[in-house]
Structure formats: structure tokens, C-alpha cells
Design a protein around this motif. Structure first.
Motif, PDB file in Angstrom:
ATOM      1  N   ALA A   6       0.829  -1.208   0.000  1.00 16.44           N
ATOM      2  CA  ALA A   6       0.000   0.000   0.000  1.00 16.44           C
ATOM      3  C   ALA A   6       0.863   1.257   0.000  1.00 16.44           C
ATOM      4  O   ALA A   6       0.590   2.203  -0.748  1.00 16.44           O
ATOM      5  N   VAL A   7       1.907   1.269   0.815  1.00 22.76           N
ATOM      6  CA  VAL A   7       2.812   2.427   0.853  1.00 22.76           C
ATOM      7  C   VAL A   7       3.495   2.596  -0.493  1.00 22.76           C
ATOM      8  O   VAL A   7       3.561   3.705  -1.037  1.00 22.76           O
ATOM      9  N   LEU A  59       6.452  16.155  -0.974  1.00 18.41           N
ATOM     10  CA  LEU A  59       5.286  16.222  -1.853  1.00 18.41           C
ATOM     11  C   LEU A  59       4.332  17.353  -1.450  1.00 18.41           C
ATOM     12  O   LEU A  59       3.334  17.594  -2.113  1.00 18.41           O
ATOM     13  N   ASP A  60       4.639  18.006  -0.348  1.00 14.58           N
ATOM     14  CA  ASP A  60       3.818  19.101   0.183  1.00 14.58           C
ATOM     15  C   ASP A  60       2.397  18.638   0.494  1.00 14.58           C
ATOM     16  O   ASP A  60       1.413  19.268   0.136  1.00 14.58           O
ATOM     17  N   ILE A  61       2.325  17.479   1.165  1.00 10.38           N
ATOM     18  CA  ILE A  61       1.045  16.972   1.654  1.00 10.38           C
ATOM     19  C   ILE A  61       1.201  16.582   3.118  1.00 10.38           C
ATOM     20  O   ILE A  61       2.318  16.360   3.590  1.00 10.38           O
ATOM     21  N   PHE A  67      -2.247   8.874   3.995  1.00 13.18           N
ATOM     22  CA  PHE A  67      -2.934   7.654   4.398  1.00 13.18           C
ATOM     23  C   PHE A  67      -4.434   7.665   4.116  1.00 13.18           C
ATOM     24  O   PHE A  67      -5.083   6.629   4.215  1.00 13.18           O
ATOM     25  N   ASP A  68      -5.001   8.803   3.756  1.00  9.87           N
ATOM     26  CA  ASP A  68      -6.434   8.903   3.513  1.00  9.87           C
ATOM     27  C   ASP A  68      -6.766   8.504   2.079  1.00  9.87           C
ATOM     28  O   ASP A  68      -7.099   9.323   1.226  1.00  9.87           O
ATOM     29  N   PHE A  72      -5.333   2.141   2.158  1.00 12.36           N
ATOM     30  CA  PHE A  72      -5.149   1.866   3.580  1.00 12.36           C
ATOM     31  C   PHE A  72      -6.446   1.543   4.317  1.00 12.36           C
ATOM     32  O   PHE A  72      -6.417   1.249   5.505  1.00 12.36           O
ATOM     33  N   LYS A  73      -7.567   1.569   3.621  1.00 12.94           N
ATOM     34  CA  LYS A  73      -8.847   1.359   4.299  1.00 12.94           C
ATOM     35  C   LYS A  73      -9.178  -0.105   4.534  1.00 12.94           C
ATOM     36  O   LYS A  73      -9.905  -0.429   5.463  1.00 12.94           O
ATOM     37  N   ASN A  74      -8.676  -0.992   3.725  1.00  8.27           N
ATOM     38  CA  ASN A  74      -8.987  -2.420   3.865  1.00  8.27           C
ATOM     39  C   ASN A  74      -7.726  -3.274   3.847  1.00  8.27           C
ATOM     40  O   ASN A  74      -7.657  -4.261   3.115  1.00  8.27           O
ATOM     41  N   LEU A  75      -6.761  -2.894   4.646  1.00  5.66           N
ATOM     42  CA  LEU A  75      -5.509  -3.655   4.686  1.00  5.66           C
ATOM     43  C   LEU A  75      -5.732  -5.035   5.291  1.00  5.66           C
ATOM     44  O   LEU A  75      -6.559  -5.213   6.188  1.00  5.66           O
ATOM     45  N   GLU A  76      -4.953  -5.982   4.806  1.00  7.44           N
ATOM     46  CA  GLU A  76      -4.987  -7.328   5.360  1.00  7.44           C
ATOM     47  C   GLU A  76      -4.374  -7.310   6.742  1.00  7.44           C
ATOM     48  O   GLU A  76      -3.474  -6.532   7.049  1.00  7.44           O
ATOM     49  N   GLN A  77      -4.856  -8.202   7.586  1.00  6.95           N
ATOM     50  CA  GLN A  77      -4.256  -8.362   8.905  1.00  6.95           C
ATOM     51  C   GLN A  77      -2.869  -8.964   8.719  1.00  6.95           C
ATOM     52  O   GLN A  77      -2.699  -9.911   7.940  1.00  6.95           O
TER      53      GLN A  77
END
Length: 80
Positions: A6-7, A59-61, A67-68, A72-77
Motif C-alpha cells: 500500500a505504501v 510532496l507538500d502533503i 494515508f487517507d 489503507f482502508k482495507n488492509l490485510e491483517q
């Protein structure tokens, strides 16, 4: 999808949105090319939050904006 993927995907997406290379991101964020290459090539399984913060600064964020995203909302355990 795991956290390291994801990252990696998020960094690549942000670079594409801004039309910059990974090398340019490294320069903008003062993170070494080898570190970012390890991250985007999924060779780093433990990306530090300090590194992510530096990339966000380049990146100026905000780190929240990084992370939004659906990545990142449905990462595997990851505890087995």
C-alpha cells in the motif's frame, strides 16, 4: 494488500499525479534513492514513519492525506 504494498503503491500514485520521477521525489524530500527504491520495489517490509513524513513534506502533503486513500482502508491483517 499488505501495508508495504500500500505504501509503495501510494508513493508511485503520488509521483504519477505530480508527473515526477522517484529520483525527483528523493531530491525534494531528502530521502536517499536507495531507500525509496527499496520501498517502491517492496523490498522494505518496515517503512519508518519518519521516512514517510519526509516524503510527504517533499510532496507538500500532510501525512493524513498520504494515508487517507483506499489503499489503507482495507488492509490485510498482518499478525498471523
Amino acid at each position: 494488500m499488505g501495508i508495504s504494498t500500500a505504501v509503495s503503491d501510494r508513493i508511485i500514485e503520488l509521483c504519477q499525479e505530480r508527473n515526477i520521477t522517484i529520483n525527483k521525489l528523493c531530491t525534494m524530500s531528502a530521502v536517499t534513492q536507495s531507500t525509496v527504491n527499496y520501498i517502491v520495489n517492496n523490498k522494505s517490509k518496515n517503512v519508518g514513519i519518519v521516512t514517510i513524513k519526509k516524503l510527504c513534506d517533499g510532496l507538500d502533503i500532510t501525512i493524513t492525506k498520504f494515508f487517507d486513500t483506499e489503499y489503507f482502508k482495507n488492509l490485510e491483517q498482518e499478525i498471523y
